[in-house]
Write a protein that holds these residues in place. Structure first.
Motif, PDB file in Angstrom:
ATOM      1  N   GLU A   1       0.789  -1.229   0.000  1.00  0.00           N
ATOM      2  CA  GLU A   1       0.000   0.000   0.000  1.00  0.00           C
ATOM      3  C   GLU A   1       0.826   1.286   0.000  1.00  0.00           C
ATOM      4  OE1 GLU A   1      -3.233   0.858  -0.406  1.00  0.00           O
ATOM      5  OE2 GLU A   1      -3.494  -1.228  -1.027  1.00  0.00           O
TER       6      GLU A   1
ATOM      7  N   ARG B   1      -6.244  -4.146  -7.202  1.00  0.00           N
ATOM      8  CA  ARG B   1      -6.014  -2.835  -6.601  1.00  0.00           C
ATOM      9  C   ARG B   1      -5.255  -1.927  -7.557  1.00  0.00           C
ATOM     10  NH1 ARG B   1      -7.026   1.520  -3.506  1.00  0.00           N
ATOM     11  NH2 ARG B   1      -5.395   2.078  -2.006  1.00  0.00           N
TER      12      ARG B   1
ATOM     13  N   ASP C   1      -8.354   7.839   2.414  1.00  0.00           N
ATOM     14  CA  ASP C   1      -9.370   6.854   2.027  1.00  0.00           C
ATOM     15  C   ASP C   1     -10.750   7.404   2.399  1.00  0.00           C
ATOM     16  OD1 ASP C   1     -10.858   4.631   1.431  1.00  0.00           O
ATOM     17  OD2 ASP C   1      -9.587   3.212   2.525  1.00  0.00           O
TER      18      ASP C   1
ATOM     19  N   ARG D   1     -13.656   5.899   1.353  1.00  0.00           N
ATOM     20  CA  ARG D   1     -14.679   4.872   1.171  1.00  0.00           C
ATOM     21  C   ARG D   1     -15.605   4.810   2.381  1.00  0.00           C
ATOM     22  NH1 ARG D   1     -11.807  -0.496   0.933  1.00  0.00           N
ATOM     23  NH2 ARG D   1     -10.429   0.612   2.387  1.00  0.00           N
TER      24      ARG D   1
ATOM     25  N   ASN E   1     -12.313   0.371   5.484  1.00  0.00           N
ATOM     26  CA  ASN E   1     -11.553   1.615   5.544  1.00  0.00           C
ATOM     27  C   ASN E   1     -11.130   1.888   6.991  1.00  0.00           C
ATOM     28  OD1 ASN E   1     -10.624   4.247   5.573  1.00  0.00           O
ATOM     29  ND2 ASN E   1     -12.305   5.082   4.377  1.00  0.00           N
TER      30      ASN E   1
END
Length: 401
Positions: free
Chosen positions: A15, A44, A223, A225, A295
């Motif tokens: 990530e 991803r 993030d 989401r 998330n």
């Protein structure tokens, strides 16, 4: 301009480089990225417009084995990964202006960059991974526990162990490329100007002679989401729960069930993250809820405390959320270091994972839930810097141009 990025490991390894790739794209740089072949990584990258280049065997399959691999199996596995890098990276690097890698597992990457005549950047997510008299080397899976010694001696032993594992296969491949042999594999991989992709408040670097470390900040993407509807319903049904999760690595036996027992005994609700170990201690009671991948940036702001494995991403995400932590690390890689930072920063409690008991977990949770610990966590969150990936991307592009 095109840049190749490469890493090998779990989500915590992938990530941060994803964040750098996205920030590079925002500057008009095309990105390719080498990761394990697991579908979640490929999906991803593809979803973000990053060209995936699968390299090596499945990481999830390795981590999901019923029993940990033996030292001999890990040694063979590491050598096979070196072979896979030399097989895949030269083609992936074709047409690229630079190669950026993260993690010691990228043994072949610098040689590929050298043969292609392009700049090479090594990044690490934890200060403890870089040689320094201020700390000992991190524990490496499958290698014997080092004897008691001062830090410089332990780093010398670490270099010998890395050489014993990797020098022969690396130099064999370098000879095939017409490159001279390498004497010190670890320092060759790290280079003399490594980048440290960690928050300077949460994981600082202490000056060390002979190593010009670039402080590149923590690499993560904001993030936005939403949380799943059923999780939102659970959160709204009572007081903030305590999160329990151990990421990609199976935790020490009994830790999760003991943590749930302690949390419930305090009259608190529990959120259990299944992770790659597919943890399942939910028994049908409405005070315990199991979740998959969600998330964490949004979730951690809704919980009372986070009980976790000491992963770099989890520690820093929880710290930025200002939530107290209880770290119960496995003694592998940088987990003990980041778990130790929780205690150093006074934003929670760190326990010895293999020996954590109901009593020690209960005492740790009492400290973590104390108002003064939450106040300290909030104060540290206000100091932690954000978006180091954007700064690193600009730094790389400026250097290449």
């Amino acid at each position: 301009m095109r840049v190749l990025l490469a890493t090998y490991g779990t989500r915590g390894d992938v990530e941060p480089l994803v964040a750098l790739a996205v920030r590079l794209q925002e500057l008009g740089v095309e990105t390719r990225m080498c990761t394990p072949p697991d579908e979640e990584f490929v999906a991803r990258l593809t979803g973000l417009g990053i060209q995936p280049v699968p390299v090596g065997p499945s990481m999830r399959a390795l981590m999901s084995r019923p029993a940990p691999p033996s030292a001999a199996e890990l040694s063979r596995y590491r050598n096979e990964l070196v072979d896979a890098q030399f097989a895949r990276l030269p083609e992936a690097a074709d047409g690229c202006a630079a190669l950026v890698v993260a993690g010691l597992a990228q043994i072949g990457a610098r040689s590929v960059a050298e043969a292609a005549g392009i700049p090479y950047v090594y990044a690490t997510y934890s200060a403890v991974n870089l040689p320094s008299p201020h700390h000992a080397p991190p524990p490496r899976a499958g290698w014997p526990e080092p004897p008691a010694a001062d830090n410089p001696a332990l780093w010398e032993l670490d270099a010998r162990n890395v050489n014993a594992q990797f020098r022969e296969p690396l130099n064999r491949h370098r000879a095939a490329l017409g490159l001279p042999p390498v004497d010190n594999v670890r320092d060759h991989v790290y280079s003399d100007r490594p980048w440290l992709a960690a928050d300077p408040v949460l994981g600082p670097w202490r000056e060390t002679p002979g190593l010009d470390v670039v402080r590149a900040g923590s690499w993560f993407l904001p993030d936005d989401r939403p949380l799943p509807a059923d999780l939102v319903t659970f959160l709204a049904a009572g007081a903030p729960p305590v999160y329990v999760g151990f990421g990609s690595i199976p935790p020490a036996p009994g830790i999760v069930s003991r943590a749930v027992e302690v949390i419930r005994a305090r009259g608190l609700r529990v959120l259990v993250s299944r992770g790659w170990a597919d943890l399942d201690v939910v028994d049908g009671q409405d005070d315990c809820f199991a979740i998959g991948e969600v998330n964490h940036q949004r979730l951690f702001g809704e919980v009372a405390a986070v009980v976790h494995h000491g992963g770099a991403g989890t520690v820093q995400t929880a710290a930025r959320a200002g939530v107290p932590q209880v770290a119960v690390p496995l003694q592998v890689a940088d987990n003990p270091y980041w778990a130790g930072q929780v205690a150093v920063l006074d934003i929670g409690v760190t326990l010895d994972g293999p020996t954590a008991t109901v009593e020690s977990l209960d005492a740790a949770l009492e400290t973590a839930l104390a108002p003064e610990t939450r106040a300290r966590a909030k104060a540290v969150a206000a100091e932690a810097r954000v978006d180091g990936a954007a700064t690193a991307a600009r730094m790389l592009v400026d250097a290449l141009r």
